[in-house]
Structures are given as C-alpha cells and as structure tokens.
Design a protein around this motif. Structure first.
Motif, PDB file in Angstrom:
ATOM      1  N   GLN A 266     -16.412   3.738 -41.873  1.00 18.09           N
ATOM      2  CA  GLN A 266     -15.032   3.240 -41.806  1.00 18.09           C
ATOM      3  C   GLN A 266     -14.630   2.941 -40.368  1.00 18.09           C
ATOM      4  OE1 GLN A 266     -12.223   2.552 -44.204  1.00 18.09           O
ATOM      5  NE2 GLN A 266     -11.969   1.569 -42.221  1.00 18.09           N
ATOM      6  N   LEU A 267     -15.020   3.788 -39.449  1.00 19.38           N
ATOM      7  CA  LEU A 267     -14.688   3.551 -38.046  1.00 19.38           C
ATOM      8  C   LEU A 267     -15.424   2.325 -37.507  1.00 19.38           C
ATOM      9  CD1 LEU A 267     -14.571   7.204 -36.646  1.00 19.38           C
ATOM     10  CD2 LEU A 267     -12.722   5.805 -37.582  1.00 19.38           C
ATOM     11  N   LEU A 268     -16.649   2.123 -37.964  1.00 22.37           N
ATOM     12  CA  LEU A 268     -17.374   0.895 -37.608  1.00 22.37           C
ATOM     13  C   LEU A 268     -16.621  -0.329 -38.119  1.00 22.37           C
ATOM     14  CD1 LEU A 268     -21.149   1.754 -38.186  1.00 22.37           C
ATOM     15  CD2 LEU A 268     -20.109   0.948 -36.054  1.00 22.37           C
ATOM     16  N   ARG A 269     -16.089  -0.202 -39.331  1.00 23.80           N
ATOM     17  CA  ARG A 269     -15.309  -1.285 -39.919  1.00 23.80           C
ATOM     18  C   ARG A 269     -14.076  -1.597 -39.068  1.00 23.80           C
ATOM     19  NH1 ARG A 269     -14.320  -5.945 -42.605  1.00 23.80           N
ATOM     20  NH2 ARG A 269     -12.462  -5.864 -43.899  1.00 23.80           N
ATOM     21  N   LEU A 270     -13.437  -0.559 -38.543  1.00 20.04           N
ATOM     22  CA  LEU A 270     -12.278  -0.772 -37.672  1.00 20.04           C
ATOM     23  C   LEU A 270     -12.647  -1.645 -36.474  1.00 20.04           C
ATOM     24  CD1 LEU A 270     -10.149   2.467 -37.124  1.00 20.04           C
ATOM     25  CD2 LEU A 270      -9.501   0.355 -38.276  1.00 20.04           C
TER      26      LEU A 270
ATOM     27  N   GLY B  10      -4.627   0.640 -45.658  1.00 23.91           N
ATOM     28  CA  GLY B  10      -5.334   0.069 -46.799  1.00 23.91           C
ATOM     29  C   GLY B  10      -5.996  -1.266 -46.529  1.00 23.91           C
ATOM     30  N   LEU B  11      -5.348  -2.130 -45.740  1.00 26.86           N
ATOM     31  CA  LEU B  11      -5.913  -3.450 -45.464  1.00 26.86           C
ATOM     32  C   LEU B  11      -7.156  -3.387 -44.595  1.00 26.86           C
ATOM     33  CD1 LEU B  11      -2.789  -5.746 -44.877  1.00 26.86           C
ATOM     34  CD2 LEU B  11      -4.212  -5.546 -46.911  1.00 26.86           C
ATOM     35  N   LEU B  12      -7.433  -2.220 -43.998  1.00 22.62           N
ATOM     36  CA  LEU B  12      -8.585  -2.072 -43.115  1.00 22.62           C
ATOM     37  C   LEU B  12      -9.658  -1.159 -43.703  1.00 22.62           C
ATOM     38  CD1 LEU B  12      -6.687  -1.594 -39.711  1.00 22.62           C
ATOM     39  CD2 LEU B  12      -7.424  -3.735 -40.782  1.00 22.62           C
ATOM     40  N   GLN B  13      -9.462  -0.687 -44.923  1.00 22.37           N
ATOM     41  CA  GLN B  13     -10.374   0.296 -45.495  1.00 22.37           C
ATOM     42  C   GLN B  13     -11.654  -0.333 -46.042  1.00 22.37           C
ATOM     43  OE1 GLN B  13      -8.211   2.511 -48.460  1.00 22.37           O
ATOM     44  NE2 GLN B  13      -6.806   3.436 -46.971  1.00 22.37           N
ATOM     45  N   THR B  14     -12.749   0.407 -45.921  1.00 24.61           N
ATOM     46  CA  THR B  14     -13.982   0.019 -46.594  1.00 24.61           C
ATOM     47  C   THR B  14     -13.854   0.372 -48.073  1.00 24.61           C
ATOM     48  OG1 THR B  14     -15.050   2.165 -46.278  1.00 24.61           O
ATOM     49  CG2 THR B  14     -15.341   0.510 -44.518  1.00 24.61           C
ATOM     50  N   GLU B  15     -14.758  -0.162 -48.876  1.00 24.29           N
ATOM     51  CA  GLU B  15     -14.714   0.116 -50.314  1.00 24.29           C
ATOM     52  C   GLU B  15     -14.884   1.603 -50.601  1.00 24.29           C
ATOM     53  OE1 GLU B  15     -17.221  -0.979 -54.397  1.00 24.29           O
ATOM     54  OE2 GLU B  15     -17.373  -2.274 -52.622  1.00 24.29           O
ATOM     55  N   GLU B  16     -15.845   2.251 -49.953  1.00 23.74           N
ATOM     56  CA  GLU B  16     -16.110   3.658 -50.250  1.00 23.74           C
ATOM     57  C   GLU B  16     -14.991   4.568 -49.722  1.00 23.74           C
ATOM     58  OE1 GLU B  16     -19.852   4.687 -48.539  1.00 23.74           O
ATOM     59  OE2 GLU B  16     -19.357   3.873 -46.550  1.00 23.74           O
ATOM     60  N   TYR B  17     -14.393   4.200 -48.601  1.00 24.11           N
ATOM     61  CA  TYR B  17     -13.266   4.966 -48.072  1.00 24.11           C
ATOM     62  C   TYR B  17     -12.073   4.832 -49.026  1.00 24.11           C
ATOM     63  CZ  TYR B  17      -9.851   6.667 -44.572  1.00 24.11           C
ATOM     64  OH  TYR B  17      -8.882   7.368 -43.896  1.00 24.11           O
ATOM     65  N   ALA B  18     -11.794   3.608 -49.480  1.00 28.05           N
ATOM     66  CA  ALA B  18     -10.694   3.381 -50.417  1.00 28.05           C
ATOM     67  C   ALA B  18     -10.913   4.163 -51.706  1.00 28.05           C
ATOM     68  CB  ALA B  18     -10.569   1.892 -50.726  1.00 28.05           C
ATOM     69  N   ARG B  19     -12.151   4.187 -52.177  1.00 25.26           N
ATOM     70  CA  ARG B  19     -12.454   4.922 -53.412  1.00 25.26           C
ATOM     71  C   ARG B  19     -12.192   6.412 -53.226  1.00 25.26           C
ATOM     72  NH1 ARG B  19     -17.043   2.984 -54.046  1.00 25.26           N
ATOM     73  NH2 ARG B  19     -16.462   1.370 -55.573  1.00 25.26           N
ATOM     74  N   ALA B  20     -12.578   6.934 -52.082  1.00 26.86           N
ATOM     75  CA  ALA B  20     -12.363   8.358 -51.816  1.00 26.86           C
ATOM     76  C   ALA B  20     -10.878   8.688 -51.752  1.00 26.86           C
ATOM     77  CB  ALA B  20     -13.055   8.750 -50.508  1.00 26.86           C
TER      78      ALA B  20
ATOM     79  N   ILE C 109     -12.380   5.572 -30.505  1.00 23.89           N
ATOM     80  CA  ILE C 109     -13.062   5.426 -31.794  1.00 23.89           C
ATOM     81  C   ILE C 109     -14.552   5.715 -31.644  1.00 23.89           C
ATOM     82  CG2 ILE C 109     -13.717   3.796 -33.612  1.00 23.89           C
ATOM     83  CD1 ILE C 109     -11.051   2.380 -33.148  1.00 23.89           C
ATOM     84  N   GLN C 110     -15.165   5.183 -30.598  1.00 21.72           N
ATOM     85  CA  GLN C 110     -16.584   5.419 -30.375  1.00 21.72           C
ATOM     86  C   GLN C 110     -16.880   6.886 -30.111  1.00 21.72           C
ATOM     87  OE1 GLN C 110     -17.079   2.567 -27.182  1.00 21.72           O
ATOM     88  NE2 GLN C 110     -18.063   1.071 -28.553  1.00 21.72           N
ATOM     89  N   HIS C 111     -15.984   7.547 -29.415  1.00 23.15           N
ATOM     90  CA  HIS C 111     -16.160   8.990 -29.150  1.00 23.15           C
ATOM     91  C   HIS C 111     -16.150   9.785 -30.453  1.00 23.15           C
ATOM     92  CE1 HIS C 111     -15.783  12.961 -27.377  1.00 23.15           C
ATOM     93  NE2 HIS C 111     -14.698  13.157 -28.109  1.00 23.15           N
ATOM     94  N   VAL C 112     -15.188   9.472 -31.339  1.00 27.28           N
ATOM     95  CA  VAL C 112     -15.110  10.175 -32.624  1.00 27.28           C
ATOM     96  C   VAL C 112     -16.355   9.894 -33.455  1.00 27.28           C
ATOM     97  CG1 VAL C 112     -13.805  10.414 -34.756  1.00 27.28           C
ATOM     98  CG2 VAL C 112     -12.585  10.169 -32.598  1.00 27.28           C
ATOM     99  N   MET C 113     -16.823   8.645 -33.436  1.00 26.24           N
ATOM    100  CA  MET C 113     -18.049   8.298 -34.166  1.00 26.24           C
ATOM    101  C   MET C 113     -19.226   9.109 -33.649  1.00 26.24           C
ATOM    102  SD  MET C 113     -17.676   4.158 -34.461  1.00 26.24           S
ATOM    103  CE  MET C 113     -19.405   3.998 -34.884  1.00 26.24           C
ATOM    104  N   TYR C 114     -19.293   9.309 -32.362  1.00 31.55           N
ATOM    105  CA  TYR C 114     -20.394  10.077 -31.771  1.00 31.55           C
ATOM    106  C   TYR C 114     -20.385  11.517 -32.276  1.00 31.55           C
ATOM    107  CZ  TYR C 114     -23.268  12.398 -28.235  1.00 31.55           C
ATOM    108  OH  TYR C 114     -24.235  13.150 -27.614  1.00 31.55           O
ATOM    109  N   THR C 115     -19.190  12.082 -32.451  1.00 29.57           N
ATOM    110  CA  THR C 115     -19.102  13.467 -32.928  1.00 29.57           C
ATOM    111  C   THR C 115     -19.504  13.588 -34.391  1.00 29.57           C
ATOM    112  OG1 THR C 115     -16.769  13.278 -33.628  1.00 29.57           O
ATOM    113  CG2 THR C 115     -17.191  13.891 -31.326  1.00 29.57           C
ATOM    114  N   LEU C 116     -19.506  12.471 -35.116  1.00 30.51           N
ATOM    115  CA  LEU C 116     -19.908  12.504 -36.517  1.00 30.51           C
ATOM    116  C   LEU C 116     -21.415  12.464 -36.683  1.00 30.51           C
ATOM    117  CD1 LEU C 116     -17.216  10.072 -37.984  1.00 30.51           C
ATOM    118  CD2 LEU C 116     -17.281  12.549 -38.233  1.00 30.51           C
TER     119      LEU C 116
END
Length: 293
Positions: free
Chosen positions: A188-192, A122-132, A286-293
């Motif tokens: 969210q991963l960018l936020r991380l 939770g302390l690392l979540q973006t607003e839209e991720y937290a809302r979801a 993290i970057q690898h997972v972002m690439y797959t998105l």
C-alpha cells in the motif's frame, strides 16, 4: 409525480441553493410559485429536493432570483439537468445512498481535498488493503467483494480523460496501522508513491511531531467544482455521515485543510533523487516506514 422521500445530495443541494437565492432576492414562495405557474407547495418541494424542476423553469428561477451568469449559474443548471445515473448504478445491489452520493459528487468535481488521520484514503487504496478495511465491518464475503469492486471503480476518477486534482493530507498514524498485515501495508505504501506520479495527485504526510494536530483529528473531504461557493464538505460517520454546504462551514474546513497542508511535510515526489530529498519530507518518511516493515 409524487414527491420523493429520499432526495440525493445533489437534489438537496440544488433545492437549498434555490431557497438561499430566493430569500436573498426577498421573493416570497407565492411569488416564486407564480413564476412556475404552480402552487406554493411546489416551491417547497423543489427547495427540499423532493421534486425536479425543468431546465426552462430552473433558468427562469435563477434569472428571477438575480443569480448572475457565470460559474455558479452554470453549475446550478448542470445540477438540475443531471439524471443522477452513472457507472455506480451497476452497484445498486450493494451500495447505499451515501456511497451513491459520493460517487456522483466525485463525478462532477474539479478538485478534491482529503484529510485522513487513521487510514489511507479510499481513492488511494490497493485492492487488498481495501478488502482488509471493508472486511472489518462487512461479514458477508460476497458483499465485501462488491464493496471492493465499487471502491476500485471510484478510483477511475483519478485517471479519467478529465481527472480532478486530488490533494490528500495523511497523518503518519495511517502509515503504521497494520491493515492486512506488514506485506499488505508495504504494498500500500508503494502504491502511495506510485500514484503520486500522476500530475493531478498530491500526497502530503503529517508527522507525529506535529504538536497542533490534536485539533484536527477528524477525517473530512472537500469536493469542489468550478464555483467555490458550491463546494461540499463530507464527514464520514458509521451511523450518520454528513454533507455540509453552509458558507461558514465551507470556509472553516477550507482553512483547516490549508493549515494541515502547512503543517505537513513536503509532498511526495517520486521523480526526485535521494540527493534532492529534504531531510524530512513525505517521501522520506514513507520510505522509512516501509524499511521498518
């Protein structure tokens, strides 16, 4: 003042520590009551967190119980002096006792260690991720927005004037779970990665290949202050969340977190260059997972 029926975690913890110290000093409740110039029932209420104890009387009890001057003594005095009020009071229309206890724990922590197997903490979540995330369990749109505001307000502990050290071990599964859809997850991963630029934030990813992980498949947080013996373990549960502070339990979860840290990939370092990356570190994954998105 009538005894309270629902003490806060801080009030319960202070009472439990006073009882532990009294028993260690081999002092009876009657003898403690004499120190307070009150009845035995007063000692019972204090040790259950149902009534407050004044600063002078708390100091007298700690000295009589043999608690030596130092971090533990000071932290117990601080727990007794705290009012329980803070920025979280503005959310009284929405949050319950557990959320208040979490916010208060965070406000006085020096280091927080978090393990999350399914979601981004939770302390690392973006607003839209937290809302979801919150909208999955909260059907009322207005309450959802208030919970999101509360979660974002909690995140200020990472950037306050004296922020605590935050160490998070996140299982790779959380990087793939499509909370809010691919675009929300990608941001969210960018936020991380971005939040890892803070000197007090340390993010480690535990990859799928970690065969021993099945033994650690439960989320938990360890809140630590200046006195390690007063640390608190928080276990979230939909029905009955738990705050643990038994010494053996603290040791068990502290060892578990260190083991998870050892199993995890090297921490995210956004300042590193691609050439300096290890073949398999948290940032690369993290970057690898972002690439797959």
């Amino acid at each position: 003042m009538a005894p309270r029926s629902n003490p806060s975690e801080r009030q319960r913890r202070l009472g439990a520590e006073l009882r532990k110290l009294r028993l260690r000093a081999r002092m009876s409740s009657d003898a403690a009551a004499e120190l307070l110039e009150g009845e035995r029932s007063r000692v019972s209420h204090i040790e259950a967190g149902r009534i407050n104890v004044s600063n002078n009387r708390l100091y007298k009890l700690l000295r009589a119980y043999g608690c030596p001057p130092g971090p533990c003594f000071d932290e117990l005095m601080g727990m007794g002096q705290a009012s329980g009020k803070g920025w979280w009071d503005e959310f009284d229309d929405t949050i319950g006792p557990v959320a208040r206890n979490l916010a208060e724990l965070e406000s006085r922590s020096v280091v927080v260690r978090s393990h999350e197997p399914h979601l981004i903490p939770g302390l690392l979540q973006t607003e839209e991720y937290a809302r979801a995330v919150i909208s999955e369990t909260e059907s009322d749109a207005q309450r959802t927005e208030r919970y999101v505001e509360f979660r974002l307000a909690r995140q200020r502990v990472l950037t306050r004037d004296t922020p605590f050290t935050y160490r998070a071990v996140i299982y790779e599964s959380a990087l793939h779970t499509l909370v809010g859809g691919p675009n929300v997850l990608r941001r969210q991963l960018l936020r991380l990665i971005e939040i890892s630029r803070l000197p007090n934030v340390n993010v480690l990813i535990l990859p799928f290949k970690t065969g021993a992980y099945s033994a650690y498949g439960r989320s938990f947080e360890i809140f630590g202050g200046v006195a390690p013996e007063l640390d608190t373990v928080y276990l979230e549960h939909p029905v009955n969340s738990l705050f643990l502070h038994d010494g053996d339990q603290l040791d068990e979860y502290a060892k578990m977190f260190e083991r998870l840290s050892e199993l995890a990939l090297a921490p995210v370092d956004p300042e590193s260059t691609p050439e300096s990356h290890e073949s398999r570190d948290s940032l690369t994954l993290i970057q690898h997972v972002m690439y797959t998105l």
